[in-house]
Design a protein around this motif. Structure first.
Motif, PDB file in Angstrom:
ATOM      1  N   LYS A  39      43.544  72.747  72.743  1.00 39.62           N
ATOM      2  CA  LYS A  39      43.818  72.852  73.865  1.00 39.62           C
ATOM      3  C   LYS A  39      44.410  74.338  73.752  1.00 39.62           C
ATOM      4  CE  LYS A  39      40.285  72.437  76.029  1.00 39.62           C
ATOM      5  NZ  LYS A  39      39.533  73.516  75.436  1.00 39.62           N
ATOM      6  N   VAL A  40      45.578  74.265  73.172  1.00 41.75           N
ATOM      7  CA  VAL A  40      46.941  75.125  73.025  1.00 41.75           C
ATOM      8  C   VAL A  40      46.621  76.095  72.699  1.00 41.75           C
ATOM      9  CG1 VAL A  40      47.739  74.841  71.228  1.00 41.75           C
ATOM     10  CG2 VAL A  40      49.267  74.501  72.756  1.00 41.75           C
ATOM     11  N   ARG A  41      47.346  77.406  73.740  1.00 48.22           N
ATOM     12  CA  ARG A  41      47.047  78.356  73.042  1.00 48.22           C
ATOM     13  C   ARG A  41      47.284  78.953  72.194  1.00 48.22           C
ATOM     14  NH1 ARG A  41      44.813  81.324  77.327  1.00 48.22           N
ATOM     15  NH2 ARG A  41      46.170  83.157  77.393  1.00 48.22           N
ATOM     16  N   PRO A  63      38.693  75.755  67.847  1.00 48.00           N
ATOM     17  CA  PRO A  63      39.538  74.358  68.461  1.00 48.00           C
ATOM     18  C   PRO A  63      38.922  73.355  67.899  1.00 48.00           C
ATOM     19  CG  PRO A  63      38.524  75.824  70.489  1.00 48.00           C
ATOM     20  CD  PRO A  63      38.558  76.691  68.765  1.00 48.00           C
ATOM     21  N   TRP A  64      37.673  73.261  67.190  1.00 48.62           N
ATOM     22  CA  TRP A  64      37.113  72.578  67.120  1.00 48.62           C
ATOM     23  C   TRP A  64      37.711  71.245  66.013  1.00 48.62           C
ATOM     24  CZ3 TRP A  64      34.237  68.417  66.509  1.00 48.62           C
ATOM     25  CH2 TRP A  64      33.597  67.306  65.374  1.00 48.62           C
ATOM     26  N   SER A  65      37.440  72.785  64.699  1.00 51.16           N
ATOM     27  CA  SER A  65      38.363  72.529  63.990  1.00 51.16           C
ATOM     28  C   SER A  65      40.010  71.773  63.335  1.00 51.16           C
ATOM     29  CB  SER A  65      38.856  73.740  62.585  1.00 51.16           C
ATOM     30  OG  SER A  65      39.433  74.540  63.429  1.00 51.16           O
ATOM     31  N   PHE A  98      49.560  74.839  64.379  1.00 48.37           N
ATOM     32  CA  PHE A  98      48.667  74.827  65.078  1.00 48.37           C
ATOM     33  C   PHE A  98      48.348  75.965  65.725  1.00 48.37           C
ATOM     34  CE2 PHE A  98      48.166  69.970  65.781  1.00 48.37           C
ATOM     35  CZ  PHE A  98      48.058  69.521  64.811  1.00 48.37           C
ATOM     36  N   GLY A  99      49.465  76.631  65.969  1.00 50.54           N
ATOM     37  CA  GLY A  99      49.189  77.975  66.703  1.00 50.54           C
ATOM     38  C   GLY A  99      48.631  79.219  65.604  1.00 50.54           C
ATOM     39  N   ILE A 100      49.728  79.039  64.341  1.00 48.55           N
ATOM     40  CA  ILE A 100      48.718  79.926  63.078  1.00 48.55           C
ATOM     41  C   ILE A 100      48.099  79.716  62.401  1.00 48.55           C
ATOM     42  CG2 ILE A 100      49.926  80.100  60.575  1.00 48.55           C
ATOM     43  CD1 ILE A 100      53.042  79.258  61.518  1.00 48.55           C
ATOM     44  N   ARG A 101      47.518  77.889  62.479  1.00 46.74           N
ATOM     45  CA  ARG A 101      45.802  78.397  62.016  1.00 46.74           C
ATOM     46  C   ARG A 101      44.976  78.969  62.966  1.00 46.74           C
ATOM     47  NH1 ARG A 101      45.799  74.333  58.521  1.00 46.74           N
ATOM     48  NH2 ARG A 101      46.904  72.745  57.984  1.00 46.74           N
ATOM     49  N   LYS A 102      45.363  79.044  64.247  1.00 44.90           N
ATOM     50  CA  LYS A 102      44.655  79.429  65.676  1.00 44.90           C
ATOM     51  C   LYS A 102      44.512  81.140  64.957  1.00 44.90           C
ATOM     52  CE  LYS A 102      43.338  76.809  69.524  1.00 44.90           C
ATOM     53  NZ  LYS A 102      43.315  76.361  70.407  1.00 44.90           N
ATOM     54  N   ALA A 103      45.530  81.348  64.906  1.00 45.04           N
ATOM     55  CA  ALA A 103      45.844  83.031  65.312  1.00 45.04           C
ATOM     56  C   ALA A 103      45.170  83.730  63.806  1.00 45.04           C
ATOM     57  CB  ALA A 103      47.190  83.493  64.811  1.00 45.04           C
ATOM     58  N   ILE A 104      44.508  82.463  63.349  1.00 50.65           N
ATOM     59  CA  ILE A 104      44.203  82.988  61.456  1.00 50.65           C
ATOM     60  C   ILE A 104      42.639  82.909  61.275  1.00 50.65           C
ATOM     61  CG2 ILE A 104      46.229  83.828  60.512  1.00 50.65           C
ATOM     62  CD1 ILE A 104      45.605  80.923  58.694  1.00 50.65           C
TER      63      ILE A 104
END
Lengths: 240, 420
Positions: free
Chosen positions: B410-412, B325-327, B315-321
């Protein structure tokens, strides 16, 4: 000016408050190939996180393309990261259960690009990286150099303003390291991409055109390196 | 949507064991709920079906005295007689007692051609007996007033007995209009009744006046059946019963306070008790079912928590790229919904199939020492209940997935990227 930092401060509040960045001022123009060098604990990772909108800062100003990066919601931050920044990590950070091409496609998925179109573009970028034949392989079937090139393709696919590379050669052998740095250098030269490499290895830094040294949370010296012959030990130790 | 589905499919395929265990927990919860409720309904249906008798009715039985009185010893048997029947019709009971049917019984052998049935109880009854006992007439009719008045030699035979008399290969209604011999005397079959599986042995019905005359019963009567009105609580019922009991006791020289001597089966009272029993049983079944459902929900919630923990780095990778949060939230919720829907549906189908199997394999008639009783009938739950239960699980599964999904969203990204 593509990137502008003015007096950026960052403190981590733990048991012992840690003032990591103490007023960073830095400007980077479009098309520059910059390395940020520093020992561990110098604050370079924190600086990278702030540049990458992965972390926020306490005071000062950070602008990308004139746009102030301040007080963003998670959603806005995600959108900015997606559109403006391409990440290349030391540990590649590819998703293990996705093939190379699926990994490269992912940023476009979050932009809502249709499936066929993003697949085509992902294949183009893999081809550019010389990995067309590896498109349907999983990361654990590839070498470190190949994985990093997949990661670079993933960083490039959204045509971001900035490529942020965090120790991109840290997990690679010296021969592959040279290949990856040559690749980044070529992308900078031929496609006028703005690339920022964070590293502690001077061999890596010497490939870049500008070396920013950071120490104890402040920018030390900024050295231009047009001939790529910066000494491993910095300007001051160079033979005059 | 296609993209999310293929995302989820690729992760589920990765974790086959975990997916199937979660699925099993969900399917098992629904399966147990439906199978349990279905089986419970089978028991209740049989219970309620056996109780097709008229609720506003009572049966008075002949008794044994429990007290010595007027020179008689205790434990003396006395038969009900015609006077007891007459008393019931008196004015003082007229606001309660409606219609009365005495019953006299004679054991006889019934023959039809070469076939015969031995040890049949031929009950002499009045027409109202059919209504009181909830006897269903499949073909022809029951005993009527005219039979009663003219002492016609007519008989009502149960479906099962009619088939047996016809040699087992013929339809029961073919016996209608034929003459059968009751201990050598010809009776005309005027009705075929539904077999009473709650009753043990064979029974047939003839006019009360006929049986009484034919077998020299004198004044004796076996039981008195009657319907009543104006009783809506147990106090009125007990008051009436005691008043009538005292009349009967006086008729038979038994102690006036020997109320135990006579047993009056009060269907009104029984019905209240049974309804309470049925209610308790239904509630118990639902509680048990809901607990199994809860275990399924806990299973989903648990697995979602583990999933989120395992995938934090991803999820961290996904968020970085660029994942919002919704997705991330949507990815996990849809996964939870899909798992519970798919396996909930399978569990529902299995539960319904199990009910069908119960229906097909258990005839529900238990025979103990030659006597049989229907204890299981039409198991199963309505399709509406099955669908509602499955929907409940899906909604609960979604809510269970919501907490871990929220955590994941919520994870950063920097913390997630650090997690390995």
């Amino acid at each position: 000016m593509l990137i502008e930092l003015k007096d950026v401060n960052k403190t981590y509040f733990g048991a012992q408050p840690l003032h990591v960045l103490k007023g960073i001022n830095l400007s980077i123009e479009r098309g520059e190939f910059v390395s940020i060098m520093g020992a561990s604990g110098s604050g370079k990772s924190t600086l990278l996180n702030i540049l990458g909108i992965l972390d926020n800062y306490d005071s000062g100003e950070y602008r990308i393309n004139g746009k102030l990066i301040w007080d963003l919601t998670e959603k806005q931050a995600a959108e900015y990261r997606n559109k403006m920044i391409g990440f290349v990590f030391q540990s590649y950070n590819l998703i293990g259960f996705k093939t190379a091409v699926e990994n490269v496609e992912l940023p476009l998925f979050y932009q809502g690009v249709p499936r066929r179109k993003r697949h085509e573009r992902a294949m183009d970028y893999l081809d550019k990286m010389g990995l067309k034949d590896w498109a349907h392989h999983y990361p654990n079937e590839m070498s470190g150099g190949q994985k990093q090139r997949v990661a670079i393709a993933r960083a490039l696919i959204t045509k971001p303003d900035i490529i942020l590379a965090d120790e991109p050669t840290g997990a690679l052998d010296s021969k592959t390291s040279v290949e990856i740095m040559d690749l980044l250098s070529k992308l900078n030269r031929e496609d006028q991409l703005t690339i920022i490499v964070v590293t502690h290895e001077s061999v890596v830094a010497s490939v870049t055109n500008k070396i920013v040294r950071i120490k104890d949370g402040v920018i030390g010296d900024v050295e231009t390196n047009p001939r790529h012959d910066a000494s491993p030990f910095g300007e001051s130790t160079k033979m005059k | 949507m296609h993209d999310i589905l293929s995302e989820i499919w690729s992760t589920l395929r990765q974790k086959k064991l975990r997916t199937s265990l979660t699925g099993f927990a969900v399917a098992w919860g629904i399966f147990m709920l439906i199978a349990l409720l279905g089986a419970g309904n089978g028991l209740l249906n049989a219970l309620l079906d056996n109780a097709s008798v008229l609720e506003n009715s009572m049966v008075v039985n002949s008794g044994w005295t429990t007290k010595a009185y007027a020179g008689y010893n205790k434990n003396r048997f006395f038969n009900l007689d015609t006077k007891d029947v007459e008393n019931l019709k008196e004015d003082r009971f007229s606001n309660i007692v409606e219609e009365v049917s005495p019953r006299v019984s004679q054991s006889a052998t019934i023959t039809y051609g070469k076939e015969y049935l031995a040890g049949v109880q031929v009950h002499g009854v009045a027409p109202v007996y059919q209504r009181i006992q909830g006897l269903e007439i499949l073909h022809g009719r029951f005993i009527n007033e005219r039979d009663q008045k003219e002492k016609n030699k007519v008989i009502v035979v149960s479906e099962d007995d009619a088939k047996e008399l016809l040699g087992g290969n013929d339809k029961a209604e073919n016996l209608l209009g034929r003459n059968v011999k009751v201990g050598g005397i010809a009776f005309k079959v005027v009705g075929i009744s539904k077999a009473d599986r709650g009753f043990y042995g064979h029974q047939m019905f003839a006019p009360y006046t006929l049986i009484h005359a034919l077998y020299n019963k004198g004044k004796n009567i076996g039981q008195i059946y009657f319907s009543f009105k104006n009783i809506d609580n147990l106090e009125t019922s007990t008051e009436f019963k005691n008043a009538y009991k005292r009349t009967v006791l006086a008729n038979h020289n038994a102690a006036p306070d020997d109320l135990e001597a006579i047993y009056i089966s009060d269907r009104f009272e029984q019905n209240i008790q049974m309804n309470q029993g049925v209610k308790i049983m239904r509630t118990a079944l639902w509680i048990l079912g809901l607990f199994t459902l809860v275990s399924g929900i806990v299973g989903v919630s648990n697995i979602m928590l583990i999933t989120v923990k395992e995938r934090t780095h991803e999820f961290g990778i996904r968020k970085a790229i660029g994942a919002s949060p919704w997705s991330i939230l949507r990815l996990i919720i849809v996964e939870a919904v899909l798992i519970t829907t798919f396996f909930g549906y399978i569990g529902m189908l299995c539960g319904l199939a199990a009910n069908q199997l119960m229906d097909a394999t258990l005839d529900g008639v238990v025979t103990v020492a030659g006597e049989s009783a229907q204890i299981f009938k039409d198991p199963g739950v309505g399709i509406d209940v099955a669908i509602k239960a499955t929907l409940t699980l899906i909604i609960a599964g979604t809510l269970a997935g919501l907490v871990p999904a929220w955590k994941a969203a919520k994870v950063r990204p920097i913390e997630a990227l650090r997690a390995e």
